[in-house]
Design an enzyme around this catalytic site. Structure first.
Site, PDB file in Angstrom:
ATOM      1  N   CYS A   1     -17.466  29.981  21.366  1.00  0.00           N
ATOM      2  CA  CYS A   1     -16.039  30.185  21.638  1.00  0.00           C
ATOM      3  C   CYS A   1     -15.406  28.896  22.138  1.00  0.00           C
ATOM      4  O   CYS A   1     -16.071  27.866  22.288  1.00  0.00           O
ATOM      5  CB  CYS A   1     -15.840  31.304  22.669  1.00  0.00           C
ATOM      6  SG  CYS A   1     -16.529  30.898  24.285  1.00  0.00           S
TER       7      CYS A   1
ATOM      8  N   CYS B   1     -16.907  27.189  25.163  1.00  0.00           N
ATOM      9  CA  CYS B   1     -18.089  26.368  24.855  1.00  0.00           C
ATOM     10  C   CYS B   1     -17.649  24.958  24.454  1.00  0.00           C
ATOM     11  O   CYS B   1     -18.228  23.949  24.892  1.00  0.00           O
ATOM     12  CB  CYS B   1     -18.884  26.983  23.704  1.00  0.00           C
ATOM     13  SG  CYS B   1     -19.437  28.670  23.998  1.00  0.00           S
TER      14      CYS B   1
ATOM     15  N   CYS C   1     -54.292  21.307  -9.508  1.00  0.00           N
ATOM     16  CA  CYS C   1     -54.910  21.992  -8.372  1.00  0.00           C
ATOM     17  C   CYS C   1     -54.343  21.460  -7.060  1.00  0.00           C
ATOM     18  O   CYS C   1     -53.514  20.548  -7.042  1.00  0.00           O
ATOM     19  CB  CYS C   1     -56.429  21.798  -8.395  1.00  0.00           C
ATOM     20  SG  CYS C   1     -56.913  20.064  -8.251  1.00  0.00           S
TER      21      CYS C   1
ATOM     22  N   CYS D   1     -54.507  17.757  -6.421  1.00  0.00           N
ATOM     23  CA  CYS D   1     -53.444  16.986  -7.074  1.00  0.00           C
ATOM     24  C   CYS D   1     -52.196  16.930  -6.188  1.00  0.00           C
ATOM     25  O   CYS D   1     -51.569  15.875  -6.034  1.00  0.00           O
ATOM     26  CB  CYS D   1     -53.080  17.609  -8.418  1.00  0.00           C
ATOM     27  SG  CYS D   1     -54.435  17.667  -9.601  1.00  0.00           S
TER      28      CYS D   1
ATOM     29  N   ASP E   1      10.893   3.529  -0.193  1.00  0.00           N
ATOM     30  CA  ASP E   1      10.928   2.174  -0.725  1.00  0.00           C
ATOM     31  C   ASP E   1      11.281   2.301  -2.208  1.00  0.00           C
ATOM     32  O   ASP E   1      10.880   3.263  -2.856  1.00  0.00           O
ATOM     33  CB  ASP E   1       9.562   1.502  -0.555  1.00  0.00           C
ATOM     34  CG  ASP E   1       9.535   0.116  -1.144  1.00  0.00           C
ATOM     35  OD1 ASP E   1      10.383  -0.703  -0.772  1.00  0.00           O
ATOM     36  OD2 ASP E   1       8.670  -0.143  -1.999  1.00  0.00           O
TER      37      ASP E   1
ATOM     38  N   ASP F   1       4.388   2.063  -1.009  1.00  0.00           N
ATOM     39  CA  ASP F   1       3.154   1.878  -1.776  1.00  0.00           C
ATOM     40  C   ASP F   1       1.967   1.549  -0.887  1.00  0.00           C
ATOM     41  O   ASP F   1       0.847   1.407  -1.372  1.00  0.00           O
ATOM     42  CB  ASP F   1       3.323   0.786  -2.846  1.00  0.00           C
ATOM     43  CG  ASP F   1       3.733  -0.562  -2.249  1.00  0.00           C
ATOM     44  OD1 ASP F   1       3.572  -0.749  -1.028  1.00  0.00           O
ATOM     45  OD2 ASP F   1       4.207  -1.426  -3.007  1.00  0.00           O
TER      46      ASP F   1
ATOM     47  N   ASP G   1       4.664  -2.504   2.609  1.00  0.00           N
ATOM     48  CA  ASP G   1       5.568  -1.868   3.563  1.00  0.00           C
ATOM     49  C   ASP G   1       4.889  -1.566   4.895  1.00  0.00           C
ATOM     50  O   ASP G   1       5.317  -0.678   5.622  1.00  0.00           O
ATOM     51  CB  ASP G   1       6.094  -0.547   2.975  1.00  0.00           C
ATOM     52  CG  ASP G   1       6.644  -0.717   1.578  1.00  0.00           C
ATOM     53  OD1 ASP G   1       7.517  -1.560   1.413  1.00  0.00           O
ATOM     54  OD2 ASP G   1       6.183  -0.013   0.665  1.00  0.00           O
TER      55      ASP G   1
END
Length: 813
Positions: free
Chosen positions: A19, A22, A90, A93, A509, A701, A705
């Site tokens: 909650c 916490c 096996c 391996c 702009d 952009d 600016d």
């Protein structure tokens, strides 16, 4: 708005929170560590974000948080992969393969599944390449097959685990809670119990069967007692503490009542309260399960973004292409992209043509045609052709990775509107504990007895819900920022999302924002005997030899056959003189070409429309006046019109002359023009608007600016695919479609409205629920809230908040 970049930032997963109380406890613990300047916990993402001026003592941080009753985990950078192995027969391996891989530097864990012939391993991509793993397998005598990387967010896995845990608790507790409810309450609604457990005939059996049914439920809800009660003594009480105290008191009283019945005091059979403890735990488990299920959906947008990145790529090795893990791609690699495949990383097309679906990144549904030299974005889909590309940006620097990081940061941040809820949450649980104690003492003093008073106290403890307060803001922020990402609108943080809804003035702009940012030939006025095509052919033949932007506009506008140029001489600031097919052609300003007063009327006419006039003469006779302009984007008019309907003032700001600025403003419907503004003065113009009491948004952009963007209350950078400057502003539009500006504001308004709804219901629920549970209406109307009903109300209050936040997914922007 501006951002500090001189602080280091660290993130950790937090375990054990339930909650808002916490979250506040973890924040307080983190702030105790030397060097920590700020600590923010997001309950929805279960992350702790720390900002510090220098390196902090991590061991001390982990220990301090653990002493508060919670635990931290680092956000790991390791990855997991599953590789097919051929040749294993096996167990020996599988051991050989595990050893071969396990001894590699960078391997964190490895496990072979013999039945599926695969090996799973976790590795550090910065220290180990998949090729090294394959080489180790081959050296051990086996064949390494296909690879599947698991690029899933750890938070999603943890949420799934938490949801599964609550589901198991719910199923387990429900198995016992349902018969417990029937046994305890059935006789009150006319259900006949077997004689062996009939409360009137066998009261002790009646009590014992309830005790046996309650014990497994209490065990299933052990976290309420093992975490909640200790947190109470640590001075950090939370929701678990309230539920633990309430159900613990009911269970303890039930045992006491059972003992009394065993001693012959059968009057206690009416007040066992086992069902309160058992059913409340079951109902809260149901609420937590539904809450976690819903909260998992709030991060769907992030998971969609993560899933966009393909797991493998085809890289050129010698004369062929080899499939490798996406993490192994490097800048400069030549990659093959087939139809239907997602583009692995950002890059540039070397060979081939195709159509690219960029909708998942930019939000634009129309596919983009690409050819040699075109830039492409990782995560977008190749629709038709096959092409080779050069990787220019890889790893965490790709557009997609940066978008994911930005959205994650935004979802983990807090909005200013959350501060009130945070303040209330810090005092909420202690207040509820006091209210419960006062409720118990009041009813005792009024003479209603221990059992009645305890019932009222339990109802107060279990109806209070700090969870709803804690989830009200972060869940809406998560869904809102995720929705924005789907639309190609990226909010940097919760504050940016909140401030955007207050905007009442927008400064655009001009160049590259309202307009396309490049000059185009839009108007031709011919004079003399040559027609339009003839003048354009002669002019374009000359213009192709020049790099001047105005000449480029003329050259691009002509698609026909160009003529032979035998002589070419450029005069800077004036124009060009050239000989084309034996004819002398001049292109330049009207002084250079030499126009009469009558012919100058055409120049004035072109200039009055905001265009740059370029004059042309052939063999000493005026031939044409070209009108060249930076053309307005197709969607600029629609965007400005929508903003006006929303009641927002619009401005255009440019360094161009007033005539050009007004002409552009008139085309898009902007009345307020700020022209001939030097770059260094743009920020001052924005500041002047703020002094008028306006909340100002600056749209540019993101490159030229910067001062004005920083000065504005909220800044939007308009990008275009790979050219986007993600780090430059508060909000980033991935595409250059200006319609996303009003969409960003609408989304912000919808999100803030949703947050206010959540906060209202969270506060309203607690303000009404706690007094009713305390028995405020009992004396007046005889209304007494059963603890089980209180528990059910608490369980579903947080679910309702999350469900309301999820409505943002369906909002129409």
């Amino acid at each position: 708005m501006s951002f500090e970049k001189n602080h280091m930032k660290e993130e950790y997963f937090v375990e054990g929170m339930t909650c808002a109380a916490c979250a506040k406890a973890v924040e307080r613990a983190a702030l105790k560590i030397a060097g920590v300047k700020s600590a923010t916990v997001n309950l929805s993402t279960e992350r702790l974000s720390i900002e510090a001026a220098n390196k902090i003592d991590r061991e001390m941080l982990f220990e301090t948080v653990e002493n508060s009753g919670y635990s931290l985990k680092e956000v790991k950078s390791g990855r997991k992969a599953v590789m097919e192995i051929d040749g294993m027969t096996c167990a020996a391996c599988s051991v050989a393969v595990e050893k071969a891989i396990g001894r590699l530097e960078g391997i964190k864990s490895v496990s072979v599944n013999l039945s599926s012939d695969t090996v799973s391993f976790e590795y550090d991509p910065d220290a180990l390449r998949i090729g090294q793993v394959k080489a180790a397998v081959e050296k051990a005598g086996y064949k390494a097959g296909g690879l599947i990387t698991e690029n899933l967010a750890a938070s999603r896995l943890r949420k799934e685990a938490a949801t599964l845990s609550y589901k198991r608790k719910l199923v387990f507790s429900a198995i016992f809670a349902l018969p417990l409810l029937i046994v305890a309450m059935g006789h009150m609604v006319g259900l006949r119990l077997p004689i062996i457990i009939d409360p009137h005939i066998n009261p002790l059996n009646f009590a014992m069967i309830q005790l046996f049914l309650t014990v497994p439920i209490v065990i299933a809800g052990k976290d309420f007692y093992l975490k909640g009660i200790p947190n109470l003594f640590r001075g950090n009480p939370n929701m678990d503490s309230l539920v633990g105290l309430g159900t613990g008191a009911a269970f303890a009283y039930g045992i006491f009542a059972t003992a009394q019945i065993a001693l012959g005091n059968h009057v206690y059979v009416a007040d066992l309260y086992f069902e309160s403890a058992g059913v409340i735990i079951a109902l809260i488990s149901l609420g937590k399960y539904l809450e976690n299920l819903s909260r998992g959906r709030t991060s769907d947008a992030i998971m969609k973004l993560i899933s966009l990145s393909p797991e493998t790529a085809y890289v050129k090795r010698g004369n062929g292409f080899e499939e490798i893990a996406i993490e192994e791609t490097e800048v400069g690699d030549t990659l093959l992209v087939k139809p239907g495949m997602r583009i692995p990383v950002d890059g540039e097309i070397l060979e081939g043509t195709s159509s690219i679906d960029q909708s998942v990144i930019t939000g634009e549904s129309i596919p983009v045609d690409v050819q040699k030299g075109a830039k492409v974005i990782g995560g977008t889909t190749n629709i038709s052709g096959i092409f080779e590309m050069k990787a220019t940006v890889v790893g965490s620097d790709t557009v997609l990775s940066r978008i994911i990081k930005l959205v994650e940061d935004a979802q983990s941040s807090k909005a200013p509107i959350a501060r009130m809820a945070d303040i209330v949450s810090g005092y909420f649980v202690p207040f509820v504990l006091i209210a419960a104690a006062v409720t118990f003492l009041t009813w005792i003093l009024l003479g209603y007895g221990f059992a009645f008073s305890m019932s009222m106290m339990i109802a107060v403890l279990v109806i209070a819900c700090p969870c709803a307060l804690g989830l009200a803001t972060p869940t809406a922020i998560m869904v809102g920022t995720g929705k924005g990402a789907e639309l190609g609108i990226l909010f940097r943080n919760g504050e940016a999302l909140e401030v955007t809804h207050k905007v009442d003035a927008i400064v655009f702009d001009k160049t590259g924002t309202i307009t396309r940012g490049r000059p185009e030939l839009v108007d031709i006025h011919t004079m003399g005997s040559l027609d339009r095509d003839q003048v354009l052919q002669l002019s374009a033949s000359i213009a192709r030899r020049s790099s001047h932007p105005l000449d480029s506009a003329i050259s691009i506008a002509y698609y026909g056959t160009l003529l032979q140029v035998s002589s070419f001489e450029a005069y800077p600031g004036k124009g060009i003189i050239a000989v084309v097919n034996g004819r002398e052609v001049r292109i330049g300003n009207h002084h250079f070409v030499g126009l009469s007063a009558e012919e100058m009327e055409l120049v004035d006419k072109v200039s009055s429309k905001g265009m740059t006039p370029v004059s042309v003469s052939v063999d000493g006779k005026p031939a044409a006046v070209f009108g060249i302009a930076d053309v307005v984007k197709e969607n600029s008019l629609e965007a400005v019109s929508t903003l006006k309907e929303m009641g927002i003032d619009t401005y255009i700001m440019t360094g161009d002359n007033t005539r050009t600025a007004k002409a552009i403003a008139e085309q898009v419907g902007i009345e307020n023009v700020l022209a001939e503004v030097m770059p260094e003065d743009k920020a001052r113009k924005v500041a002047d608007l703020k002094k008028e009491g306006k909340t100002v948004m600056m749209v540019g952009d993101g490159i030229n600016d910067s001062p004005a963007l920083a000065e504005a209350d909220i800044s939007i950078a308009v990008g275009s695919g790979t050219d986007i400057a993600i780090e430059s502003s508060d909000v980033v539009l991935i595409s250059d479609n200006l319609n996303n500006v009003p969409k960003a504001i609408k989304l912000s308004r919808a999100t803030i409205r949703n947050i206010k709804e959540n906060l209202f219901w969270a506060f309203f629920y607690n303000v009404i629920g706690i007094p009713v549970a305390a028995g405020l209406l009992y004396k007046v109307a005889g209304i007494k809230l059963n603890p089980m009903i209180a528990g059910a109300a608490m369980a579903f209050s947080s679910v309702s908040v999350v469900a309301n936040a999820l409505r943002l997914k369906r909002v129409r922007i």
